[in-house]
Design an enzyme around this catalytic site. Structure first.
Site, PDB file in Angstrom:
ATOM      1  N   LYS A 111      -5.179  -9.351  -6.710  1.00 13.21           N
ATOM      2  CA  LYS A 111      -6.351  -9.603  -5.867  1.00 13.21           C
ATOM      3  C   LYS A 111      -7.512  -8.689  -6.272  1.00 13.21           C
ATOM      4  CE  LYS A 111      -6.277  -7.921  -1.743  1.00 13.21           C
ATOM      5  NZ  LYS A 111      -6.049  -7.544  -0.349  1.00 13.21           N
ATOM      6  N   LYS A 152     -11.290  -3.336  -3.594  1.00 14.82           N
ATOM      7  CA  LYS A 152     -12.172  -2.174  -3.651  1.00 14.82           C
ATOM      8  C   LYS A 152     -11.445  -0.987  -4.273  1.00 14.82           C
ATOM      9  CE  LYS A 152     -14.309  -3.227   0.862  1.00 14.82           C
ATOM     10  NZ  LYS A 152     -13.360  -3.338   1.981  1.00 14.82           N
ATOM     11  N   LYS A 185       0.820  -1.217   0.000  1.00 15.86           N
ATOM     12  CA  LYS A 185       0.000   0.000   0.000  1.00 15.86           C
ATOM     13  C   LYS A 185       0.850   1.261   0.000  1.00 15.86           C
ATOM     14  CE  LYS A 185      -4.393  -1.646   1.613  1.00 15.86           C
ATOM     15  NZ  LYS A 185      -5.496  -1.545   2.547  1.00 15.86           N
TER      16      LYS A 185
HETATM   17  P1  TYM Z   1     -11.082  -5.641   4.016  1.00 14.51           P
HETATM   18  O1  TYM Z   1     -12.068  -4.561   4.307  1.00 14.51           O
HETATM   19  O2  TYM Z   1     -10.044  -5.377   2.970  1.00 14.51           O
HETATM   20  O3  TYM Z   1     -11.847  -6.952   3.581  1.00 14.51           O
HETATM   21  C1  TYM Z   1     -12.901  -7.515   4.358  1.00 14.51           C
HETATM   22  C2  TYM Z   1     -12.821  -9.034   4.297  1.00 14.51           C
HETATM   23  O4  TYM Z   1     -12.868  -9.465   2.938  1.00 14.51           O
HETATM   24  C3  TYM Z   1     -11.767 -10.329   2.666  1.00 14.51           C
HETATM   25  N1  TYM Z   1     -11.325 -10.087   1.277  1.00 14.51           N
HETATM   26  C4  TYM Z   1     -11.211 -11.050   0.356  1.00 14.51           C
HETATM   27  N2  TYM Z   1     -11.445 -12.368   0.399  1.00 14.51           N
HETATM   28  C5  TYM Z   1     -11.258 -13.084  -0.748  1.00 14.51           C
HETATM   29  N3  TYM Z   1     -10.837 -12.508  -1.913  1.00 14.51           N
HETATM   30  C6  TYM Z   1     -10.586 -11.182  -1.996  1.00 14.51           C
HETATM   31  N4  TYM Z   1     -10.201 -10.625  -3.145  1.00 14.51           N
HETATM   32  C7  TYM Z   1     -10.775 -10.387  -0.828  1.00 14.51           C
HETATM   33  N5  TYM Z   1     -10.628  -9.056  -0.560  1.00 14.51           N
HETATM   34  C8  TYM Z   1     -10.961  -8.894   0.740  1.00 14.51           C
HETATM   35  C9  TYM Z   1     -10.685  -9.908   3.650  1.00 14.51           C
HETATM   36  O5  TYM Z   1      -9.759 -10.956   3.864  1.00 14.51           O
HETATM   37  C10 TYM Z   1     -11.495  -9.579   4.879  1.00 14.51           C
HETATM   38  O6  TYM Z   1     -11.761 -10.754   5.636  1.00 14.51           O
HETATM   39  N6  TYM Z   1      -7.778  -5.517   7.783  1.00 14.51           N
HETATM   40  C11 TYM Z   1      -9.098  -5.967   7.385  1.00 14.51           C
HETATM   41  C12 TYM Z   1     -10.222  -5.464   8.256  1.00 14.51           C
HETATM   42  C13 TYM Z   1     -10.061  -5.687   9.722  1.00 14.51           C
HETATM   43  C14 TYM Z   1     -10.250  -6.910  10.415  1.00 14.51           C
HETATM   44  C15 TYM Z   1     -10.045  -6.602  11.788  1.00 14.51           C
HETATM   45  C16 TYM Z   1     -10.555  -8.203  10.007  1.00 14.51           C
HETATM   46  C17 TYM Z   1      -9.762  -4.735  10.649  1.00 14.51           C
HETATM   47  N7  TYM Z   1      -9.748  -5.283  11.891  1.00 14.51           N
HETATM   48  C18 TYM Z   1     -10.137  -7.590  12.757  1.00 14.51           C
HETATM   49  C19 TYM Z   1     -10.653  -9.187  11.001  1.00 14.51           C
HETATM   50  C20 TYM Z   1     -10.442  -8.882  12.351  1.00 14.51           C
HETATM   51  C21 TYM Z   1      -9.383  -5.480   5.990  1.00 14.51           C
HETATM   52  O7  TYM Z   1      -8.828  -4.512   5.521  1.00 14.51           O
HETATM   53  O8  TYM Z   1     -10.402  -6.149   5.361  1.00 14.51           O
END
Ligand code: TYM
Length: 336
Positions: A195, A198, A112
């Protein structure tokens, strides 16, 4: 009792990767013997620039989307991260016991921040410490996420283990990642080596949960493939990233193993397979989009869910925070 915690950033629209990698599994983990908590992690969203009004709207919409997808406020605690100050306070305490070397290993920061590391915000660098606090402030035992979060989860386990060891306590369980289903890492529809995200500039790289039937069909029709027909067995997908991604999406949507999908479509070209995949997605996503429209027209329902969720999450979080503060030698807060 398993305590489950997971979060999603309220930035832009939720896509099929978020749904299949995480949210659909959350829906299924709402079981009698589990205590699930799910949050829109707005503080994490602030690690990159945000328009304040858009962030507020996106946070509400994310909560409504989780509900539309099947997260039930009677079975799960649904809340917004910033409504529970204990997350940030625990993150500070953890940042005082987390060596910089552990954060230097995090690949997501490197990706990032890119080449301009000095201009990246401190919050982007310490993001994984806040994420550890999100989980451990509830003493969560299980964390359902997509594969891209694995390294962050390992860090949360390291922080929990080293804290317990340093202070001779048994305060934090080591949280287990739950990486479930056939689509734990959904790739971009334009480039099978990237990947689905968003933040990708091209909307044709992803399927959003709110896309209508025509747009879903168009995006899948245009999804990148290669000139070979589909193989008859999963081994034939090696080195064919785009084909492998579409087969994984089909397998996840149809809830079949990839081998069963290829038994049906192996040897054919992509056109009929893509048409069937689009139909599957539309059938699955249209009811969610309909329910989301209904909830967005009824903001009172979402507000009430967030009030209830914040109250419960705060009570749980405060207890762990107070115990952590005491363990680390902070003076107990005066009562009365
Ligand atoms: P975020 O907002 O990027 O994504 C939310 C969830 O979606 C999953 N994900 C995917 N799974 C499969 N293929 C993809 N292309 C894909 N893109 C996203 C992510 O693995 C996630 O489970 N850091 C985290 C948010 C977070 C969090 C936490 C998660 C903050 N605190 C505590 C668990 C526990 C994030 O940016 O997810």
């Amino acid at each position: 009792m398993r305590r489950i915690l997971s979060g999603i950033q309220p930035t832009a629209k939720i896509h099929i990767g978020n749904y299949l990698g995480a949210v659909r599994n959350w829906v299924r983990l709402q079981r009698e013997d589990y205590d699930p908590l799910f949050c829109a992690v707005d503080l994490h969203a602030l690690t990159v620039p945000q328009d304040p009004a858009e962030l507020r709207a996106a946070t509400r919409e994310m909560v409504a989307t989780l509900m539309a997808a099947g997260i039930d406020p009677d079975r799960s605690t649904i809340f917004v991260q910033s409504h529970v100050p204990a997350h940030s306070e625990l993150a500070w305490l953890f940042s005082c016991v987390t060596p910089m070397g552990w954060l230097n290993r995090m690949t997501q920061f490197k990706e990032k921040a890119g080449k301009h590391r000095d201009q990246a915000m401190v919050g982007l660098y310490t993001y994984p410490v806040l994420m550890a606090a999100d989980i451990l402030v509830y003493q969560a035992t299980h964390v359902p996420v997509g594969e891209d979060q694995k390294q962050h989860l390992e860090l949360a386990r390291e922080i929990a283990g080293s804290f317990n060891h340093r202070y001779g306590v048994d305060l934090f369980p080591l949280p287990e990642p739950q990486i479930l289903g056939e689509a734990t890492r959904v790739m971009s529809l334009r480039d099978g080596t990237k990947k689905m995200s968003k933040s990708d500039a091209s909307d044709f790289s992803r399927i959003n949960l709110t896309d209508d039937a025509d747009l879903i069909a168009q995006k899948i029709r245009k999804a990148k493939t290669d000139p070979e027909p589909l193989p008859s067995e999963p081994a034939g997908l090696d080195g064919r990233a785009e084909a492998a991604n579409l087969v994984a999406l089909y397998a996840a949507m149809a809830e079949q193993p990839p081998a069963a999908v290829l038994a049906d479509y192996g040897g054919q070209n992509f056109a009929p397979f893509k048409a069937a995949l689009a139909d599957l997605m539309v059938a699955h996503l249209a009811p969610i989009a309909g329910e989301l429209r209904r909830l967005l027209a009824d903001p009172g329902t979402v507000e009430a869910v967030l009030a209830r969720g914040a109250a419960r999450a705060r009570a749980l979080g405060e207890t762990t925070l107070a115990e952590t503060q005491e363990t680390m030698g902070l003076l107990a807060r005066p009562t009365g």
